[in-house]
Write a protein that holds these residues in place. Structure first.
Motif, PDB file in Angstrom:
ATOM      1  N   LEU A 274       0.820  -1.226   0.000  1.00 31.77           N
ATOM      2  CA  LEU A 274       0.000   0.000   0.000  1.00 31.77           C
ATOM      3  C   LEU A 274       0.847   1.266   0.000  1.00 31.77           C
ATOM      4  N   ARG A 275       2.163   1.103   0.244  1.00 30.04           N
ATOM      5  CA  ARG A 275       3.018   2.273   0.503  1.00 30.04           C
ATOM      6  C   ARG A 275       2.873   3.366  -0.564  1.00 30.04           C
ATOM      7  N   ASP A 276       2.871   2.962  -1.853  1.00 33.61           N
ATOM      8  CA  ASP A 276       2.888   3.989  -2.905  1.00 33.61           C
ATOM      9  C   ASP A 276       1.565   4.736  -3.050  1.00 33.61           C
ATOM     10  N   ARG A 277       0.528   4.342  -2.345  1.00 31.94           N
ATOM     11  CA  ARG A 277      -0.719   5.112  -2.455  1.00 31.94           C
ATOM     12  C   ARG A 277      -1.155   5.739  -1.125  1.00 31.94           C
ATOM     13  N   LEU A 278      -0.290   5.648  -0.126  1.00 28.68           N
ATOM     14  CA  LEU A 278      -0.676   6.209   1.174  1.00 28.68           C
ATOM     15  C   LEU A 278      -0.716   7.737   1.145  1.00 28.68           C
ATOM     16  N   GLY A 279      -0.105   8.331   0.093  1.00 31.80           N
ATOM     17  CA  GLY A 279      -0.193   9.778  -0.092  1.00 31.80           C
ATOM     18  C   GLY A 279      -1.634  10.231  -0.326  1.00 31.80           C
ATOM     19  N   GLU A 280      -2.514   9.287  -0.671  1.00 34.38           N
ATOM     20  CA  GLU A 280      -3.934   9.640  -0.852  1.00 34.38           C
ATOM     21  C   GLU A 280      -4.559  10.088   0.470  1.00 34.38           C
ATOM     22  N   LEU A 281      -3.938   9.692   1.573  1.00 35.31           N
ATOM     23  CA  LEU A 281      -4.387  10.202   2.878  1.00 35.31           C
ATOM     24  C   LEU A 281      -3.659  11.525   3.094  1.00 35.31           C
ATOM     25  N   GLY A 282      -4.275  12.612   2.621  1.00 37.67           N
ATOM     26  CA  GLY A 282      -3.608  13.918   2.642  1.00 37.67           C
ATOM     27  C   GLY A 282      -3.472  14.456   4.049  1.00 37.67           C
ATOM     28  N   ASP A 283      -4.603  14.536   4.757  1.00 35.64           N
ATOM     29  CA  ASP A 283      -4.577  14.985   6.146  1.00 35.64           C
ATOM     30  C   ASP A 283      -5.643  14.210   6.921  1.00 35.64           C
ATOM     31  N   TRP A 284      -5.857  14.609   8.184  1.00 37.26           N
ATOM     32  CA  TRP A 284      -6.752  13.820   9.046  1.00 37.26           C
ATOM     33  C   TRP A 284      -8.209  13.881   8.597  1.00 37.26           C
ATOM     34  N   SER A 285      -8.545  14.842   7.715  1.00 38.04           N
ATOM     35  CA  SER A 285      -9.941  14.868   7.245  1.00 38.04           C
ATOM     36  C   SER A 285     -10.220  13.667   6.331  1.00 38.04           C
ATOM     37  N   ASP A 286      -9.157  12.987   5.864  1.00 39.71           N
ATOM     38  CA  ASP A 286      -9.356  11.785   5.051  1.00 39.71           C
ATOM     39  C   ASP A 286      -9.555  10.535   5.917  1.00 39.71           C
ATOM     40  N   VAL A 287      -9.454  10.725   7.223  1.00 38.81           N
ATOM     41  CA  VAL A 287      -9.570   9.581   8.147  1.00 38.81           C
ATOM     42  C   VAL A 287     -10.723   9.871   9.103  1.00 38.81           C
ATOM     43  N   LYS A 288     -11.796   9.053   9.009  1.00 31.83           N
ATOM     44  CA  LYS A 288     -12.969   9.336   9.856  1.00 31.83           C
ATOM     45  C   LYS A 288     -12.955   8.448  11.094  1.00 31.83           C
ATOM     46  N   LEU A 289     -13.302   9.060  12.217  1.00 33.36           N
ATOM     47  CA  LEU A 289     -13.378   8.290  13.470  1.00 33.36           C
ATOM     48  C   LEU A 289     -14.794   7.746  13.628  1.00 33.36           C
ATOM     49  N   LEU A 290     -14.930   6.431  13.717  1.00 33.80           N
ATOM     50  CA  LEU A 290     -16.235   5.816  13.958  1.00 33.80           C
ATOM     51  C   LEU A 290     -16.250   5.257  15.377  1.00 33.80           C
ATOM     52  N   THR A 291     -17.158   5.763  16.177  1.00 39.58           N
ATOM     53  CA  THR A 291     -17.191   5.357  17.584  1.00 39.58           C
ATOM     54  C   THR A 291     -17.954   4.037  17.712  1.00 39.58           C
ATOM     55  N   VAL A 292     -17.371   3.120  18.454  1.00 36.42           N
ATOM     56  CA  VAL A 292     -17.993   1.798  18.610  1.00 36.42           C
ATOM     57  C   VAL A 292     -18.733   1.727  19.940  1.00 36.42           C
ATOM     58  N   LEU A 293     -19.929   1.174  19.895  1.00 36.51           N
ATOM     59  CA  LEU A 293     -20.734   0.978  21.106  1.00 36.51           C
ATOM     60  C   LEU A 293     -21.257  -0.456  21.107  1.00 36.51           C
ATOM     61  N   VAL A 294     -21.373  -1.043  22.281  1.00 37.63           N
ATOM     62  CA  VAL A 294     -22.107  -2.310  22.387  1.00 37.63           C
ATOM     63  C   VAL A 294     -23.070  -2.135  23.560  1.00 37.63           C
ATOM     64  N   ASP A 295     -24.357  -2.103  23.268  1.00 32.94           N
ATOM     65  CA  ASP A 295     -25.334  -1.980  24.352  1.00 32.94           C
ATOM     66  C   ASP A 295     -26.618  -2.717  23.986  1.00 32.94           C
TER      67      ASP A 295
END
Ligand SMILES: Cc1cc2nc3c(=O)[nH]c(=O)nc-3n(C[C@H](O)[C@H](O)[C@H](O)COP(=O)(O)OP(=O)(O)OC[C@H]3O[C@@H](n4cnc5c(N)ncnc54)[C@H](O)[C@@H]3O)c2cc1C
Length: 401
Positions: free
Chosen positions: A251-272
């Motif tokens: 994957l190394r040669d395409r990791l530049g596609e992750l420009g900044d943290w807006s390209d990474v979404k945080l999904l919160t996990v819940l179990v209830d």
């Protein structure tokens, strides 16, 4: 406005319930707060059990014409060794694979099928803001719409509005939190024609990383300890890219596609889980009744199965205008045990596998249970059955209500 059933939320549970009730002649309106189904915050797995429901509805062939990938085996790399964990090809279902399809396409398909019934209505940009209660019974919902507030009255209100359910909160239903020590970072990386297909998971070096084949890109999930995102951000994007490259060097040669943290979404996990899924005039199903962890990728399966069970049990009473609290209790009785079994497995996996793996105390060599799967391929049918069908599968009723 008065209908026999109002469903809060156009996710897998709500759309399937809307379709099944309308098919049985019940007047139903599904209210979805967003303008479309195009959100990334969705699992993409259509399980063999859900495909079986499509078969029972007579729409499977048409459904499979939509672009999708077919996953016949679940594979991964654990402690540096490649291992096949599940094999769907022996399941007692028409489709011996798990389909990967963007969930918005799946929901669009359900909406299209449901609209064929004149008793069905889907209203987008309709957000439930409150419940209407009279004499201890829920008799309708308050809704925010683009044209102003509305009230819709119904014999039954179904909360299928997901993990942050407004319906269950407003109904005052008691929630037991089972704890989820993890969150998920969700990101896309382009996929090359010569990349391996299917779903691939990695558990090694203190990391858990899963890649879902979405045709021209990989939907990637990187599991972190709850609250660990800020720490990761402090260490910087370059360090994060380096971590991903250490897990999968191709994957190394395409990791530049992750420009900044807006390209990474945080999904919160819940179990209830709700102690009681219902009150007179109201029922919760899917994540609104039991928020599921992404472990095993089975939450959508459970949501669909809840919808099938609810339609089988409630279509008759709703059509007769006599849906009692005892009928609603029967839905919980039917679905409570499968939910408990799956959540127990998810919590055990969190404690015994995910937790140690993330803290770097994960396996240094292939665990014995996985070695067994390698030595005796027949055993791979067991995880495939748990993920693909689950326990107590539901079937679409063909009786008229
Ligand atoms: C990070 C992550 C990854 C996951 N990956 C997978 C996976 O790969 N496979 C899998 O099977 N499961 C997965 N799950 C679990 C899965 O997403 C859920 O179990 C499943 O979506 C539950 O379906 P649902 O219909 O009950 O709820 P949801 O899918 O949450 O749908 C609820 C709907 O209600 C709408 N809504 C919310 N509030 C209101 C309101 N007030 N008024 C009107 N509408 C409203 C929402 O917009 C939404 O459309 C994952 C979960 C997480 C957290």
């Amino acid at each position: 406005m008065h209908v026999q059933c109002v469903v809060a939320g156009g996710g897998p549970a709500g759309m399937m319930l809307g379709l099944l009730l309308a098919r049985a002649g019940v007047s139903v309106v599904v209210l979805e707060k967003h303008a479309d189904f195009l959100r990334d915050f969705r699992g993409d797995t259509i399980h063999p059990s859900t495909l079986e429901v499509m078969y029972e509805l007579g729409v499977l062939d048409e459904f499979l014409k939509r672009p999708h990938q077919e996953v016949r085996q679940l594979t991964g790399r654990v402690a540096g060794e490649r291992v096949t964990i599940g094999d769907f090809t022996h399941l007692p279902t028409h489709c011996k694979f798990l389909a990967l399809m963007p969930q918005w396409d799946f929901l669009d398909f359900l909406a299209e099928k449901a609209r064929a019934f004149k008793t069905f209505e889907l209203r987008m940009e309709h957000e439930i803001s409150g419940l209407i209660e009279e004499g201890g019974r829920i008799v309708g919902v308050r809704v925010k719409t683009p044209t102003g507030p509305q009230e819709i009255r119904a014999d039954l209100v179904v909360g299928a509005d997901g993990r942050q359910s407004v319906v269950r909160a407003q109904a005052g239903l008691v929630v037991d939190n089972l704890g989820a020590p993890i969150d998920v970072l969700w990101m896309r990386l382009s996929r090359r024609a010569d990349d391996p297909g299917q779903v691939f998971g990695y558990v090694e070096g203190g990391h858990i990383f899963v890649m879902f084949d979405r045709g021209d890109y990989w939907q990637c999930a990187f599991v972190i300890q709850k609250g660990g995102f800020d720490d990761l951000k402090r260490r910087g994007m370059d360090a994060f890219r380096e971590t991903l490259a250490s897990i999968e060097p191709t994957l190394r040669d395409r990791l530049g596609e992750l420009g900044d943290w807006s390209d990474v979404k945080l999904l919160t996990v819940l179990v209830d889980r709700l102690r009681r899924w219902h009150r007179p005039g109201l029922l919760c199903i899917g994540d609104a009744a039991h928020a599921m962890s992404p472990i095993g990728g089975v939450g959508i399966n459970l949501a669909i199965q809840d919808a099938v069970a609810a339609a089988n049990i409630l279509a008759g009473p709703l059509a007769r205008g006599a849906c009692s609290d005892a009928d609603l209790a029967r839905v919980q009785e039917r679905r409570d045990w499968p939910t408990r079994v799956v959540q127990r497995v998810q919590v055990l996996a969190q404690e015994r596998v995910i937790g140690p793996a993330l803290s770097g105390k994960g396996p240094q060599q292939l665990p014995f249970a996985l070695k067994l799967l390698r030595w005796f391929p027949m055993l791979r049918r067991i995880p495939a059955r748990l993920v693909g069908i689950g326990v107590r599968p539901e079937h679409v009723s063909h009786q008229s209500p």
